[in-house]
Enzyme design. Structure first.
Site, mmCIF file in Angstrom:
data_model
loop_
_atom_site.group_PDB
_atom_site.id
_atom_site.type_symbol
_atom_site.label_atom_id
_atom_site.label_comp_id
_atom_site.label_asym_id
_atom_site.label_seq_id
_atom_site.Cartn_x
_atom_site.Cartn_y
_atom_site.Cartn_z
ATOM 1 N N ARG A 188 9.267 7.085 -55.473
ATOM 2 C CA ARG A 188 9.302 7.147 -53.966
ATOM 3 C C ARG A 188 10.952 7.298 -53.558
ATOM 4 O O ARG A 188 11.791 6.685 -53.532
ATOM 5 C CB ARG A 188 9.206 5.388 -53.608
ATOM 6 N N SER A 195 -0.905 0.211 -48.653
ATOM 7 C CA SER A 195 -0.366 -1.100 -48.422
ATOM 8 C C SER A 195 -1.031 -1.910 -47.189
ATOM 9 O O SER A 195 -1.418 -1.044 -46.230
ATOM 10 C CB SER A 195 1.204 -0.681 -47.766
ATOM 11 N N LYS A 236 13.930 -2.354 -48.553
ATOM 12 C CA LYS A 236 13.162 -1.585 -47.380
ATOM 13 C C LYS A 236 13.756 -1.719 -45.928
ATOM 14 O O LYS A 236 13.949 -3.250 -45.968
ATOM 15 C CB LYS A 236 11.844 -1.727 -47.613
#
Ligand code: TZP
Ligand code: MG
Length: 220
Positions: A44, A115, A144
């Site tokens: 990621r 998600s 995040k």
């Protein structure tokens, strides 16, 4: 073992990392995490300082190779083209990314994670062909920026109460001390960034997380 069971097992300890996470060399950290027992890895590369273009692809190639050598499946976050280039084992998309149905068409039978934050999103993701659902943030997180509200464990419980049987992995603020709560609530596994990438000893942190999850899975 059927496919759903296989996915549930892979979700046990799902490590997510990009070059922007943690202080260590990503290849070394991944190697340590693998030695500690992660069951799935997601590349990621996102947020401030994230690599792009060729640099991103080259790091992806190296991390993919480390996973391949160890037999740990390799998932790419939100970049279908890169996933195909690297022949990744799967792709993970959020609600703001490419639509799950489109992603499914493009990746064939690779693993698809989505998600979701509401029951409606979950039902849609399942209809679109998701193999697992990512739910979070379960606890407060600093990894995040654009997080939605902290869902806590109640969302996992609500999904299970509404008979969602798709494999679920919790994410956000999970550490060895609270990992068992995620499994108790109905999750199949935990997904972490900083608990491993930010640990002083990534291998040791991984071992502890794995023990916490496995212990709770056995009690289920
Ligand atoms: N999605 C929801 S929370 C989160 C993502 C990618 C970050 C999780 O990172 P950490 O460090 O395990 O809390
Ligand atoms: Mg995304």
């Amino acid at each position: 073992m059927d496919y759903k069971q296989k996915i549930e097992d892979l979700l046990t300890l799902y490590f997510i990392m990009g070059s922007q996470n943690g202080q260590g060399n990503p290849e070394y950290v991944l190697q340590q995490a693998i030695e500690g027992g992660i069951t799935l890895f997601q590349f990621r590369e996102k947020g401030e300082g994230a690599l792009q273009g060729d640099e991103k692809r080259r790091l992806g190639e190296r991390l993919k190779q480390i996973c391949k050598d160890a037999g740990v499946p390799f998932i790419v976050n939100d970049d279908i083209e890169l996933a195909m280039q690297l022949d990744a084992d799967g792709v993970h998309v959020g609600q703001e990314d490419e639509k799950a149905a489109v992603t499914r068409k493009q990746i064939g039978n690779k693993i698809l994670g989505v998600s979701t934050h509401t029951l409606e999103e979950a039902h849609q993701a399942i209809a679109d062909g998701a193999d697992y659902l990512g739910l979070g943030p379960i606890f407060p997180t600093e990894s995040k920026d654009d997080i939605r509200k902290v869902h806590g464990l109640d969302l996992i419980q609500a999904f299970r109460r509404h008979d969602i049987q798709t494999p679920i992995v919790g994410i956000g603020g999970i550490m060895s001390a609270n990992a068992s709560d995620v499994i108790q609530a109905g999750g199949d596994g935990v997904s972490v960034i900083s608990a491993i990438a930010g640990a002083e000893d990534a291998k040791q942190a991984t071992v502890q997380l794995k023990q916490a999850v496995r212990k709770e899975q056995l009690e289920d």
